[in-house]
Design a protein around this motif. Structure first.
Motif, PDB file in Angstrom:
ATOM      1  N   LEU A  28      15.941   0.329   6.743  1.00  0.00           N
ATOM      2  CA  LEU A  28      14.509   1.196   7.416  1.00  0.00           C
ATOM      3  C   LEU A  28      13.638   0.793   6.672  1.00  0.00           C
ATOM      4  CD1 LEU A  28      13.910   3.281   9.494  1.00  0.00           C
ATOM      5  CD2 LEU A  28      14.612   4.948   7.127  1.00  0.00           C
ATOM      6  N   ASN A  29      12.259   0.756   7.189  1.00  0.00           N
ATOM      7  CA  ASN A  29      11.094   0.644   6.414  1.00  0.00           C
ATOM      8  C   ASN A  29      10.230   2.075   7.618  1.00  0.00           C
ATOM      9  OD1 ASN A  29       8.473   0.387   5.467  1.00  0.00           O
ATOM     10  ND2 ASN A  29       9.244  -1.899   5.617  1.00  0.00           N
ATOM     11  N   VAL A  30       9.827   2.790   6.842  1.00  0.00           N
ATOM     12  CA  VAL A  30       8.844   3.778   7.473  1.00  0.00           C
ATOM     13  C   VAL A  30       7.449   3.803   6.208  1.00  0.00           C
ATOM     14  CG1 VAL A  30      10.080   6.137   6.381  1.00  0.00           C
ATOM     15  CG2 VAL A  30       9.396   5.950   8.610  1.00  0.00           C
ATOM     16  N   VAL A  31       6.800   4.395   7.459  1.00  0.00           N
ATOM     17  CA  VAL A  31       5.115   4.806   6.550  1.00  0.00           C
ATOM     18  C   VAL A  31       5.467   6.485   6.754  1.00  0.00           C
ATOM     19  CG1 VAL A  31       2.985   5.109   5.970  1.00  0.00           C
ATOM     20  CG2 VAL A  31       4.538   2.454   6.810  1.00  0.00           C
ATOM     21  N   VAL A  32       5.190   7.462   5.649  1.00  0.00           N
ATOM     22  CA  VAL A  32       5.112   8.582   5.802  1.00  0.00           C
ATOM     23  C   VAL A  32       3.489   9.074   5.712  1.00  0.00           C
ATOM     24  CG1 VAL A  32       6.039  11.090   5.372  1.00  0.00           C
ATOM     25  CG2 VAL A  32       6.838   9.521   5.500  1.00  0.00           C
ATOM     26  N   ARG A  33       3.106   9.140   6.378  1.00  0.00           N
ATOM     27  CA  ARG A  33       1.311   9.701   6.232  1.00  0.00           C
ATOM     28  C   ARG A  33       0.874  11.406   6.415  1.00  0.00           C
ATOM     29  NH1 ARG A  33      -3.215   8.993  10.168  1.00  0.00           N
ATOM     30  NH2 ARG A  33      -5.293   8.520   9.029  1.00  0.00           N
ATOM     31  N   ARG A  34      -0.113  11.264   5.152  1.00  0.00           N
ATOM     32  CA  ARG A  34      -0.912  12.860   5.707  1.00  0.00           C
ATOM     33  C   ARG A  34      -2.138  11.882   5.100  1.00  0.00           C
ATOM     34  NH1 ARG A  34      -1.447  17.337   1.206  1.00  0.00           N
ATOM     35  NH2 ARG A  34      -1.234  15.622  -0.343  1.00  0.00           N
ATOM     36  N   ILE A  40       0.231  15.756   9.005  1.00  0.00           N
ATOM     37  CA  ILE A  40       1.113  14.726   8.041  1.00  0.00           C
ATOM     38  C   ILE A  40       2.015  13.863   9.576  1.00  0.00           C
ATOM     39  CG2 ILE A  40       4.116  14.429   7.311  1.00  0.00           C
ATOM     40  CD1 ILE A  40       2.221  15.607   4.872  1.00  0.00           C
ATOM     41  N   SER A  41       2.417  12.787   9.742  1.00  0.00           N
ATOM     42  CA  SER A  41       2.941  11.683  10.550  1.00  0.00           C
ATOM     43  C   SER A  41       4.225  11.269   9.633  1.00  0.00           C
ATOM     44  CB  SER A  41       2.159  10.859  11.189  1.00  0.00           C
ATOM     45  OG  SER A  41       1.518  10.506  10.467  1.00  0.00           O
ATOM     46  N   VAL A  42       5.197  10.849  10.523  1.00  0.00           N
ATOM     47  CA  VAL A  42       6.259  10.054  10.551  1.00  0.00           C
ATOM     48  C   VAL A  42       6.867   8.448  11.493  1.00  0.00           C
ATOM     49  CG1 VAL A  42       8.986  10.030   9.107  1.00  0.00           C
ATOM     50  CG2 VAL A  42       7.302  12.323   9.190  1.00  0.00           C
ATOM     51  N   ALA A  43       5.931   7.750  10.914  1.00  0.00           N
ATOM     52  CA  ALA A  43       6.738   6.598  12.000  1.00  0.00           C
ATOM     53  C   ALA A  43       5.429   6.589  12.560  1.00  0.00           C
ATOM     54  CB  ALA A  43       8.112   6.108  11.673  1.00  0.00           C
ATOM     55  N   TRP A  79       4.235   6.394   1.161  1.00  0.00           N
ATOM     56  CA  TRP A  79       3.472   7.218   1.105  1.00  0.00           C
ATOM     57  C   TRP A  79       2.122   6.747   1.808  1.00  0.00           C
ATOM     58  CZ3 TRP A  79       2.911  12.437   2.603  1.00  0.00           C
ATOM     59  CH2 TRP A  79       2.521  12.940   2.466  1.00  0.00           C
ATOM     60  N   ARG A  80       1.783   7.468   2.289  1.00  0.00           N
ATOM     61  CA  ARG A  80       0.021   6.678   2.175  1.00  0.00           C
ATOM     62  C   ARG A  80      -0.462   8.559   2.653  1.00  0.00           C
ATOM     63  NH1 ARG A  80      -0.326   1.590   2.580  1.00  0.00           N
ATOM     64  NH2 ARG A  80       0.741   0.494   3.960  1.00  0.00           N
ATOM     65  N   ASP A  81      -1.246   8.619   1.424  1.00  0.00           N
ATOM     66  CA  ASP A  81      -2.238  10.249   1.961  1.00  0.00           C
ATOM     67  C   ASP A  81      -3.529   9.681   1.932  1.00  0.00           C
ATOM     68  OD1 ASP A  81      -2.903  13.027   0.961  1.00  0.00           O
ATOM     69  OD2 ASP A  81      -1.823  13.061  -0.528  1.00  0.00           O
ATOM     70  N   ASP A  82      -3.920  10.118   2.769  1.00  0.00           N
ATOM     71  CA  ASP A  82      -5.369  10.236   3.474  1.00  0.00           C
ATOM     72  C   ASP A  82      -6.324  10.862   2.930  1.00  0.00           C
ATOM     73  OD1 ASP A  82      -5.347   7.469   4.392  1.00  0.00           O
ATOM     74  OD2 ASP A  82      -4.435   8.026   6.081  1.00  0.00           O
ATOM     75  N   VAL A  89       2.101   4.756  -2.511  1.00  0.00           N
ATOM     76  CA  VAL A  89       3.376   4.969  -2.983  1.00  0.00           C
ATOM     77  C   VAL A  89       4.603   4.579  -2.299  1.00  0.00           C
ATOM     78  CG1 VAL A  89       3.625   7.293  -4.003  1.00  0.00           C
ATOM     79  CG2 VAL A  89       4.150   5.303  -5.468  1.00  0.00           C
ATOM     80  N   SER A  90       5.405   3.495  -2.573  1.00  0.00           N
ATOM     81  CA  SER A  90       6.594   4.087  -2.012  1.00  0.00           C
ATOM     82  C   SER A  90       8.080   3.901  -2.339  1.00  0.00           C
ATOM     83  CB  SER A  90       6.649   2.367  -0.833  1.00  0.00           C
ATOM     84  OG  SER A  90       6.425   1.603  -2.613  1.00  0.00           O
ATOM     85  N   LEU A  91       8.944   4.024  -2.127  1.00  0.00           N
ATOM     86  CA  LEU A  91      10.432   4.155  -2.944  1.00  0.00           C
ATOM     87  C   LEU A  91      11.078   2.990  -2.128  1.00  0.00           C
ATOM     88  CD1 LEU A  91      11.514   8.189  -2.373  1.00  0.00           C
ATOM     89  CD2 LEU A  91      10.901   6.683  -4.455  1.00  0.00           C
ATOM     90  N   ASN A  92      11.171   2.093  -2.842  1.00  0.00           N
ATOM     91  CA  ASN A  92      11.660   0.588  -2.945  1.00  0.00           C
ATOM     92  C   ASN A  92      13.295   0.771  -3.071  1.00  0.00           C
ATOM     93  OD1 ASN A  92       9.069  -0.350  -2.007  1.00  0.00           O
ATOM     94  ND2 ASN A  92       9.112  -0.776  -4.056  1.00  0.00           N
ATOM     95  N   ASN A  93      14.204  -0.261  -2.610  1.00  0.00           N
ATOM     96  CA  ASN A  93      15.663  -0.245  -2.374  1.00  0.00           C
ATOM     97  C   ASN A  93      16.202   0.973  -2.503  1.00  0.00           C
ATOM     98  OD1 ASN A  93      15.664  -3.115  -2.807  1.00  0.00           O
ATOM     99  ND2 ASN A  93      14.631  -2.421  -4.743  1.00  0.00           N
TER     100      ASN A  93
END
Length: 170
Positions: A28-34, A40-43, A79-82, A89-93
């Protein structure tokens, strides 16, 4: 989703609800954005009920807690915080396993940060609760291991309850 496996539970026939004995999501590869308006939006899907005094709908989380065994493998969450204007910043693995048995929920999570904000994080939880909508009735234990963190850098993404100019923690 690159790969999803689901093994249906025989309980689905009795309850007339889709219940998984095992649910595995791999890659899974997902972007959470503010956004700049603090939404907030997810994917790309905007989250509902973001008004300050509106309780979020617990049904999706409660459905997840009704599944017997849920695994997330080799995931990435960005996590993209506009709103803050912070760099992504991301959490990988990211690997997680949730095992549910009635109102008992056991969770294990491990992940590595993309940024130098902290060492890899490990979380283990053994908690009891019926519904996410009633978190005040839950109890249990949660353990978090984070060997080192750049507290001053972390304030790019989170509001700290105290002023920090520099410092490492661990």
């Amino acid at each position: 989703l690159p790969r999803v496996e689901k093994v249906m539970s025989w309980r689905s026939l009795l309850s007339l609800q889709i219940t998984a004995h095992a649910l595995t999501i791999d890659g899974l590869n997902v972007v959470v954005r503010r956004d700049k308006n603090n939404r907030i939006s997810v994917a790309g899907i905007e989250m509902e009920d973001q008004a300050p005094n509106v309780e979020p709908d617990p049904r999706a989380a409660d459905w997840l807690l009704a599944q017997r065994n849920v695994s997330l493998r080799n995931a990435q969450v960005v996590w993209r915080d506009d709103f803050r204007g912070a760099p992504p910043v991301s959490l990988n693995n990211l690997n997680a396993r949730l095992f549910n048995q009635g109102n008992r929920h056991r969770l294990g999570v491990s992940a590595a940060w993309s940024d130098t904000v902290a060492s890899p994080i490990h979380l283990i939880a053994d908690i009891n609760g019926a519904s996410v909508g009633k978190l005040d009735t839950w109890n249990g234990q949660v353990y978090v291991r984070l060997d080192a963190a750049d507290i001053a850098r972390a304030k790019l993404w989170v509001t700290l309850p105290f002023p920090v100019e520099s410092g490492l923690g661990g």
